[in-house]
Structure formats: C-alpha cells, structure tokens
Design an enzyme around this catalytic site. Structure first.
Site, PDB file in Angstrom:
ATOM      1  N   LYS A  35       0.842  -1.207   0.000  1.00  0.00           N
ATOM      2  CA  LYS A  35       0.000   0.000   0.000  1.00  0.00           C
ATOM      3  C   LYS A  35       0.874   1.253   0.000  1.00  0.00           C
ATOM      4  O   LYS A  35       2.076   1.172   0.275  1.00  0.00           O
ATOM      5  CB  LYS A  35      -0.931  -0.031   1.212  1.00  0.00           C
ATOM      6  N   ARG A 153     -10.799  -0.807  14.472  1.00  0.00           N
ATOM      7  CA  ARG A 153     -10.518   0.036  13.318  1.00  0.00           C
ATOM      8  C   ARG A 153     -11.381  -0.425  12.154  1.00  0.00           C
ATOM      9  O   ARG A 153     -12.215   0.313  11.658  1.00  0.00           O
ATOM     10  CB  ARG A 153      -9.014  -0.026  12.992  1.00  0.00           C
ATOM     11  N   TYR A 268      14.621  30.690   7.448  1.00  0.00           N
ATOM     12  CA  TYR A 268      13.377  31.353   7.861  1.00  0.00           C
ATOM     13  C   TYR A 268      13.306  31.498   9.368  1.00  0.00           C
ATOM     14  O   TYR A 268      13.681  30.581  10.115  1.00  0.00           O
ATOM     15  CB  TYR A 268      12.165  30.526   7.417  1.00  0.00           C
ATOM     16  N   MET A 316      10.773  24.562   2.139  1.00  0.00           N
ATOM     17  CA  MET A 316      10.066  23.670   1.213  1.00  0.00           C
ATOM     18  C   MET A 316      11.027  22.875   0.335  1.00  0.00           C
ATOM     19  O   MET A 316      10.859  21.677   0.131  1.00  0.00           O
ATOM     20  CB  MET A 316       9.114  24.485   0.325  1.00  0.00           C
TER      21      MET A 316
HETATM   22  C1  LIG Z   1      -0.455  -1.893   6.842  1.00  0.00           C
HETATM   23  C2  LIG Z   1      -1.016  -3.202   7.184  1.00  0.00           C
HETATM   24  C3  LIG Z   1      -0.198  -4.345   7.220  1.00  0.00           C
HETATM   25  C4  LIG Z   1       1.310  -4.253   7.146  1.00  0.00           C
HETATM   26  O1  LIG Z   1       1.759  -3.775   8.390  1.00  0.00           O
HETATM   27  P1  LIG Z   1       3.318  -3.577   8.718  1.00  0.00           P
HETATM   28  O2  LIG Z   1       3.308  -3.140  10.135  1.00  0.00           O
HETATM   29  O3  LIG Z   1       3.788  -2.502   7.796  1.00  0.00           O
HETATM   30  O4  LIG Z   1       3.995  -4.862   8.477  1.00  0.00           O
HETATM   31  C5  LIG Z   1      -0.795  -5.584   7.385  1.00  0.00           C
HETATM   32  N1  LIG Z   1      -2.136  -5.688   7.555  1.00  0.00           N
HETATM   33  C6  LIG Z   1      -2.950  -4.610   7.568  1.00  0.00           C
HETATM   34  C7  LIG Z   1      -4.414  -4.797   7.778  1.00  0.00           C
HETATM   35  C8  LIG Z   1      -2.421  -3.345   7.399  1.00  0.00           C
HETATM   36  O5  LIG Z   1      -3.224  -2.273   7.449  1.00  0.00           O
END
Ligand SMILES: *Cc1c(COP(=O)(O)O)cnc(C)c1O
Length: 371
Positions: A35, A153, A268, A316
């Site tokens: 992701k 979550r 800055y 920046m």
């Molecule tokens: C991001 C995520 C992972 C990977 O987690 P890491 O801590 O980066 O290994 C696995 N499962 C879910 C549901 C996630 O959101």
C-alpha cells in the site's frame, strides 16, 4: 553538478527482507503489503521484485493502488484491497444545494460505482469489513473477511459475525479470514494475547485460511502466524524488523556553501545563529520532499564520513547544514540523509515520528534509482 536529490531503492534488499520474513514465518505463506506506493518505494518495481522473490498474494489500501499493481504484475497474483468494498448509501437523501457550487464533485453513488468497477477490471479481491460489504460484494468472486479482534478500526464485531453465521454465512467466496494487531511492535503489550484469543475464538469454527500477523506479528512467534502473514514495513527496512537490510538511500546535493560570521542567522525565522565562524551548506531538498519541517535543527547529514547538523528551519525545497570544518563540503557534493549512518527509524526519531511516515512521505521529485 546535479541540482536534484537522489533516492536509491535497493530492490534486492526488499526481496531479501521478504525471504527473511518468509523464513521467520515457518509454514505460513508470506504475502506482501505494498500500500501507499509500496511505502513510498514505488509499487510497480517493488511489486515485480516481490513477485520475483516468490510472493503470490499482495495487499493494497485502495482500489486504484490495486489497479496499478495489476498492471505491473499481470494476471496471476492475488491482490487484496484492505479498505473493503464500496457500499452504496442505502437511502441517500437528496443532496443539499452546494454551498460552494464551484466545488462540484460527483454524487456518492457514482463514486461507489467507480470503485466497484476497478475491482472487476483489475480482478481485485476486497477485504470485507462489515456485513453490508459482504452483501454488496454478493459473491462476485473470492474475497477476504476481516474480523475486529480488539483494534476497533476495521472488521466485523463478534456479534456481527454471529449474525452472519446465523444467516448461513460466510459463503464459500470467503477465501481468507483476517484481523490486525494494534500493539504487535510491543511484544509485552497485553493486548497482543487478548487479540490472539479473540481472533482464535471468532475464526476457529469458520474453517478458512487465517491471517493475523503483519511485520510485528511475525516477530511475536509461531502462535501468531496462522496460514498467511502480511508484512509491510519489514520489507522496506523499518522497525520492528531490526534485522532488516536497509532499502533506501537518500542523498541531497549541496547547491552553495557560504561563510557565516558569529551572530548571523540562517533560514526562515532566523531560528539558528552562528556562535562561531561557521560554514553553511545549502542542500537541495526540503519538506516538499518528505523531509519534515520537524527535522529543523534535529537531523544530521553525512558527508565525507562526518556528521553535520541541520542548521535553521527546513524550508520547502532547501535545508541548511552546518559543514564547519568539513573540507568535502563543496557545491555538487552529495550529502547522505538516509543510509547506513542514519536509517529510516533514526530520521523518524529526529522528526518525532515513525519510519512508516518517513517512507510514505518520500517525495515525487527525487531522481529515483533502483538497484
Ligand atoms: C499496513 C497493514 C499491514 C502491514 O503492516 P506492517 O506493520 O507494515 O507490516 C498488514 N495488515 C494490515 C491490515 C495493514 O493495514
């Protein structure tokens, strides 16, 4: 002399980290979480490297990421979308007249349809997170079902799972049952065992392949491995996988070097003032490249074997570096910001954040090199 910061991503190190986590996972299959553009490292090259190493199941966050990965990998690998499957608003009230007509925007229904289309076009599998999603997916193909084991979550609550079972579900399309740990990076945290017991209790009777562990869960040991593990950060060289090979190197070119007299300020807000006669290098790179403003005065750059402190505010596109007494500091010289001397988690510490956020902030305008 280059003006452009250079980001080097070691695909062989990513593949080696995947193999190392695969070995640690025993008989469980090792998937790969890619992701957020493979944690900032580039979903297409990283996805291909991981498929080459042997990964056959991938996880992304949103459908568009899945489509990019499918284009890179072709048919074959399974791609799961963690955010779920779109549910059209049940009784959508007529939209109120827009307060700002120029803002426009498509109605929610069309957005849900567009997301759903991507699943079909790219042969993606949703991780279904609610009973309404299970119904909306309507067994269009294989999917995963996520249970909430205590993180609160995403995923079905125990009561929702019970209702699904009472109604004869889950159907045969559920090819994987998953949950996620909230505290896996803290092995002694009591919630780990609580979540493990909760996941076991909810999932035991379902008779499907099970998946609980991300990187941290793999390191908690065999009890947490089940049938499939889902490492992300460990692939990219971040904690809690302390044995990971480093993956990213970031080097910023020096654009200018100047002498600064005692009392003179840099950057800055004039937040840094020279106490002694000093040399200040101005580096190409700044918070627009993911080098957070919180690093101001706190991080270091490495040049000719010397550690040099950031001087003044990160702006920046530019960073001031105190290179007093460092002969290698000349325009065109490359200063290492991420590398063996300062890894992702060390830079994260300096910014008051975690390695995940450093990686996923890596900017789009670096010159990227893949090894
Ligand atoms: C991001 C995520 C992972 C990977 O987690 P890491 O801590 O980066 O290994 C696995 N499962 C879910 C549901 C996630 O959101």
């Amino acid at each position: 002399m280059t003006l452009t910061p250079e980001l080097t991503i070691d695909l062989a190190a990513i593949a080696a980290n995947w193999r190392a986590l695969d070995r640690l996972s025993g008989t469980a299959e090792t998937a790969a979480v890619v992701k957020a553009d493979a944690y900032g490292c580039g979903i297409a090259p990283v996805g291909r490297a991981l498929a080459g190493a042997g990964a056959r199941r991938f996880f992304v966050a949103v459908p568009a990421e899945g489509a990019r990965l499918r284009a890179a990998l072709g048919p074959g690998p399974e791609i799961y979308v963690l955010s779920g499957f779109p549910v059209a608003p049940a009784e959508a009230p007529p939209p109120p007249p827009p307060a700002h007509p120029e803002a426009g925007g498509a109605p929610p229904r069309a957005d849900a349809d567009a997301d759903a289309r991507v699943f079909a076009e790219a042969a993606l599998r949703p991780v279904l997170n609610a009973p309404e999603q299970v119904a909306a997916w309507a067994a269009r193909g294989p999917a995963a079902l996520q249970l909430d084991s205590g993180m609160n979550r995403l995923g079905l609550e125990p009561s929702e799972l019970a209702a699904l079972r009472a109604a004869g579900g889950p159907g045969p399309e559920i090819a994987l049952v998953s949950s996620h740990l909230a505290c896996a990076d803290t092995p002694a945290h009591p919630l780990n065992a609580v979540q493990l017991a909760s996941f076991r209790g909810m999932a035991a009777a379902l008779g499907r392949p099970l998946s609980l562990a991300a990187t941290g869960g793999i390191l908690l040991g065999a009890d947490y491995h089940f049938d499939l593990v889902r490492p992300g950060i460990g692939l990219y060289g971040g904690l809690p996988f302390a044995a990971a090979q480093p993956v990213v190197r970031l080097a910023l070119p020096i654009l200018q070097v100047r002498d600064v007299a005692p009392g003179e300020a840099v950057g800055y807000g004039a937040s840094w003032r020279a106490e002694l006669p000093s040399r200040i290098a101005t580096l190409s790179g700044g918070y627009a490249d993911g080098l957070h403003r919180a690093l101001s005065g706190r991080a270091r750059g490495f040049l000719g074997g010397r550690a040099c402190r950031f001087a003044g505010r990160v702006s920046m596109d530019l960073i001031g570096l105190d290179v007093t007494g460092v002969p290698a500091a000349r325009p065109g010289a490359m200063v290492e910001i991420l590398g063996p001397a300062q890894g992702v988690d060390a830079l994260a510490d300096a910014a008051g954040t975690i390695g995940y956020e450093i990686l996923t902030s890596l900017g789009a305008r670096y010159r990227r090199r893949y090894l």
